[in-house]
Design an enzyme around this catalytic site. Structure first.
Site, mmCIF file in Angstrom:
data_model
loop_
_atom_site.group_PDB
_atom_site.id
_atom_site.type_symbol
_atom_site.label_atom_id
_atom_site.label_comp_id
_atom_site.label_asym_id
_atom_site.label_seq_id
_atom_site.Cartn_x
_atom_site.Cartn_y
_atom_site.Cartn_z
ATOM 1 N N CYS A 17 0.831 -1.203 0.000
ATOM 2 C CA CYS A 17 0.000 0.000 0.000
ATOM 3 C C CYS A 17 0.870 1.260 0.000
ATOM 4 C CB CYS A 17 -0.978 -0.044 1.172
ATOM 5 S SG CYS A 17 -2.420 1.027 0.961
ATOM 6 N N HIS B 5 -3.730 -5.749 1.116
ATOM 7 C CA HIS B 5 -3.421 -6.072 2.505
ATOM 8 C C HIS B 5 -3.994 -7.443 2.859
ATOM 9 C CE1 HIS B 5 -1.872 -2.225 3.943
ATOM 10 N NE2 HIS B 5 -2.860 -1.603 3.333
#
Length: 493
Positions: free
Chosen positions: A331, A434
């Site tokens: 991310c 994630h």
């Protein structure tokens, strides 16, 4: 008629979240329908719900303990710090504003209707609601307009159990001091207390329990010994990620970014017997013997990139790469690995662009649209499935995106979308997904490339086993029946 009880703390980090998770599992094992609820949480480690909302990671774990899928009603107000004085405000799963702390203080009382709306939906659907406070009710300077502790307890008619942390010392003062500073009407809402994190022989604190009862008039529910396996459960605060007692030989270094976010990626790695996850605090260099440097997510990529450089970690990372080490950016960490990060609309600060770490040939442009979704994917090299979530702003493109290492399958209308980027030698990877390390097969394959054997027990199975052990721990040392008897009966909405 629905029962509810609220667990408040005599301070921050006294173990409220873990206590509620254990109680959820204990009640669930008795065949009752129980739901967790936290009116207001502050955390950048968010979980994504099935409808694309955000809640605190602790409430997602509590929902799991209760045998439920997480919903936005379990944490209707989530504050996600972006700076030292400001935070993004998430209401019932959706971003509503970014405010300075002082401005939020004026706004919070207006959020009570949304908080009560979520609470009443849970109360209507379950036999019991276990409510978790935030911080401490002793912060009487925050009482006006409060929705996190006594303000909510008053509005919902909810009785309170106060928990003190004996491990940090001064637990008698924590509890008795809270009694002293609370106004009489709030003091009366507290029906009992418990002591958490005791090390040694609990009988040695018998006189302490008597002293607290004598000063407060509250009933004592028990002394909870230190739960040694807490490290096996997903952590909401990065400071709660502790090395396991017998760390493995393969070292994964994780720089603790100032606004680190969604670091639940570390939980399955921390549980692996062949792995040591080392959180590198500011002021420490990245270790030279790490097999992998994992740059985690962040709430403010550009600001944390500046801090990364200020720590000299960019120099350490370059040396790590020269030695043949592996790098993984997730991310915000993925965005940092590129050549450039542009923020033309000033979403993270003043409009402009900054140079990235230059380890991947990619560029990221920040934008106003926030991607919040659960998704599944396939790891290209192994063909193994992973499940995770996206929660980010920004779009990343560039030559190294032509070497994706995942195929997304969960975005509506975008099945088979390539995801991620990798260097030509495959040692530097980045992606937006994630939670992928919770997939046992993928995790084993990835760690094998670092020379680490995989655990015999799967990660999810280990979490379930630990939640069961936590429930037994509470039932052995806490008067759970007395606690449940304190839960008031509330009219169904």
């Amino acid at each position: 008629m629905t029962k509810a009880i609220m667990i408040q703390g005599a301070g921050s980090n006294v173990g409220k979240s873990l206590l509620v998770a254990g109680l959820c599992r204990a009640v669930h094992r008795r065949g009752l329908s129980v739901a967790p609820f936290k009116p207001q949480n502050m955390s950048n480690n968010a979980a994504v719900t099935a409808d694309g909302g955000e809640i605190g990671r602790a409430q997602a774990l509590q929902a799991r303990a209760a045998g439920l899928a997480p919903t936005v009603d379990m944490n209707p107000v989530l504050l996600k710090p972006e700076t030292d004085t400001g935070a993004q405000v998430i209401v019932q799963g959706r971003r509503t504003a970014t405010l300075r702390a002082r401005d939020y203080g004026r706004m919070k009382s207006t959020l009570l209707p949304s908080v009560l709306e979520s609470y009443r939906r849970l109360a209507a659907a379950h036999d019991l609601v276990l409510v978790e406070g935030a911080g401490s009710p002793a912060e009487v300077n925050l009482r006006a307009g409060d929705i996190a502790n006594m303000g909510f307890a008053e509005a919902a008619g909810c009785p309170v159990v106060l928990v003190g942390d004996i491990d940090r010392g001064g637990v008698i003062a924590q509890l008795v001091g809270t009694h002293v500073v609370l106004p009489p009407e709030d003091r009366a809402r507290i029906k009992a207390f418990a002591i958490n994190k005791f090390r040694g022989d609990p009988t040695l604190f018998a006189e302490g329990m008597t002293a607290i009862r004598d000063h407060t008039g509250w009933a004592g529910l028990g002394i909870l010994p230190w739960f040694a396996d807490a490290w096996r459960l997903p952590a909401e605060d990065v400071m709660d990620i502790r090395p396991k007692p017998d760390g493995g030989p393969v070292r994964i270094a994780v720089p603790r970014l100032g606004r680190i976010a969604n670091f639940d990626d570390l939980d399955p790695l921390s549980a692996e017997p062949g792995v040591s996850v080392d959180i590198i605090e500011p002021g420490r260099p990245l270790p030279g013997d790490a097999a992998l440097v994992l740059i985690p997510g962040t709430k403010s990529t550009i600001a944390d990139l500046a801090d990364f450089r200020a720590q000299g970690w960019d120099v350490d990372l370059a040396a790590h790469v020269r030695r043949g080490g592996h790098v993984l950016g997730l991310c915000g960490g993925y965005q940092m690995l590129g050549r450039r990060i542009a923020d033309p609309d000033g979403i993270e600060g003043p409009p402009g662009a900054v140079a990235g770490l230059g380890l991947l040939d990619i560029e990221t442009t920040m934008g106003p649209v926030k991607e919040v979704t659960l998704t599944t994917a396939t790891h290209r090299a192994s063909g193994l499935p992973v499940t995770g979530y996206e929660i980010h702003i920004g779009r990343t493109t560039g030559a190294d995106c032509a070497r994706p290492w995942l195929d997304l399958a969960g975005r509506a209308g975008r099945a088979g979308t390539p995801e991620g980027a990798s260097s030509a030698d495959g040692r530097i990877l980045g992606c937006y997904l994630h939670g992928l390390f919770a997939a046992d097969g993928f995790r084993a394959a990835y760690l094998a490339g670092l020379g680490a054997p995989a655990a015999a027990q799967g990660f999810d199975a280990g979490v379930e086993t630990t939640l069961d052990a936590l429930a037994r721990h509470l039932e052995a040392h806490l008067d759970v029946e007395a606690l449940l008897d304190l839960a008031s009966r509330l009219p169904a909405p």
